[in-house]
Design an enzyme around this catalytic site. Structure first.
Site, PDB file in Angstrom:
ATOM      1  N   SER A 146      -6.529  -8.321   8.559  1.00  0.00           N
ATOM      2  CA  SER A 146      -6.893  -7.225   8.992  1.00  0.00           C
ATOM      3  C   SER A 146      -8.202  -7.132   9.490  1.00  0.00           C
ATOM      4  O   SER A 146      -9.088  -8.170   9.104  1.00  0.00           O
ATOM      5  CB  SER A 146      -6.885  -6.064   7.925  1.00  0.00           C
ATOM      6  OG  SER A 146      -7.527  -4.809   8.142  1.00  0.00           O
ATOM      7  N   TYR A 160      -9.062  -3.989  -0.816  1.00  0.00           N
ATOM      8  CA  TYR A 160      -8.125  -4.756   0.204  1.00  0.00           C
ATOM      9  C   TYR A 160      -9.198  -5.562   1.263  1.00  0.00           C
ATOM     10  O   TYR A 160      -8.621  -6.532   1.761  1.00  0.00           O
ATOM     11  CB  TYR A 160      -7.972  -3.313   1.129  1.00  0.00           C
ATOM     12  CG  TYR A 160      -6.969  -3.427   2.116  1.00  0.00           C
ATOM     13  CD1 TYR A 160      -5.703  -3.539   1.949  1.00  0.00           C
ATOM     14  CD2 TYR A 160      -7.507  -3.319   3.463  1.00  0.00           C
ATOM     15  CE1 TYR A 160      -5.133  -3.707   3.266  1.00  0.00           C
ATOM     16  CE2 TYR A 160      -6.792  -3.586   4.679  1.00  0.00           C
ATOM     17  CZ  TYR A 160      -5.442  -3.778   4.364  1.00  0.00           C
ATOM     18  OH  TYR A 160      -4.596  -4.018   5.660  1.00  0.00           O
TER      19      TYR A 160
END
Length: 254
Positions: A146, A160
């Site tokens: 990401s 995350y």
């Protein structure tokens, strides 16, 4: 002589896609099938894999559905065993399964943090280990990281972001271990903001604020990310390994 377009073909290859029950995983599975691969579809929500299987089979390719929790090493091995029993080979792994939280760091519990790391980082490692043991030279692993492994985006996402940054380090190390010795290329995609199940959960107004940071001025189309995946998975990227490709409309350079 092999043409440029032929280098993007995945005919005769077998791909495993984790997290294939929704969102980008569905787009990845169909895109790999359109490029010629048979696809093994893995997710915890196995009931939601029927639609993905239908989309793969519509292209004329074969699909196999396997219930898998990548946080469990035994599930990862069972997934690869099922792929080998059905197809006799595994050529491509797309480590797409992932979860996220938006908990302020002073409030996040040990259990919340560990759950994200277990799926997003450990799960990718267990899958890569199991696949690399049976992959032939010329195979490819693509880890879905990401942009939050590279930058921040205005949300409290410590677990995350840590998991996705860790996945970039894992990508580099596995590439240097396996590319030359085993002939397995390992790369990562770092998606920006795409229309997906995860972005649908953001609070109203959040994505509008992020668009001002993106030079392209829009969300990404899943088909654009799928095209980048097919590139990294295919012989077209035969000299590319250990790299992270950001597909983010320019957000990380803004």
């Amino acid at each position: 002589m092999t043409s440029v377009l032929d280098r993007f073909a995945l005919t005769g290859r077998v791909a495993i896609v984790t997290g294939a029950s929704s969102g980008l995983g569905v787009a990845f599975a169909r895109g790999l099938a359109e490029a010629g691969a048979d696809v093994v579809l893995a997710a915890r929500r196995v009931d939601r894999l029927d639609e993905t299987r239908r989309l793969v089979e519509e292209t004329g390719r074969s699909a196999l559905v396997v219930a898998t929790d990548v946080a469990r090493q035994g599930d990862c091995q069972a997934l690869v065993d099922a792929a080998m029993a059905r197809f006799g080979r595994v050529d491509l792994l797309v480590n797409n399964a992932g979860i996220g939280t938006a908990v302020p760091a002073l409030q996040e519990t040990v259990e919340q943090f560990e759950q994200v790391i277990d799926v997003n980082l450990y799960g990718c490692y267990w899958m890569a280990q199991a696949c690399a043991a049976v992959m032939r030279p010329g195979s490819s692993i693509v880890n879905i990281s990401s942009i939050l492994g590279l930058t921040t985006a205005g949300l409290p996402q410590a677990a995350y972001a840590a998991s996705k940054a860790g996945l970039l380090g894992l990508t580099r190390d596995l590439a240097q271990q396996w590319s030359g010795r085993l002939g397995i290329r390992v790369n990562a995609l770092a998606p920006g903001f795409f229309d997906s199940e995860m972005t649908a959960q953001y609070k109203p107004g959040y994505l509008d604020r992020q668009l001002s940071r993106i030079p392209e001025g829009r969300l990404g189309d899943p088909a654009e990310l799928t095209a980048a995946l097919v590139f990294l998975a295919s012989p077209a990227a035969g000299y590319v390994t250990g790299q992270t490709l950001a597909v983010d409309g320019g957000l990380t350079i803004a």
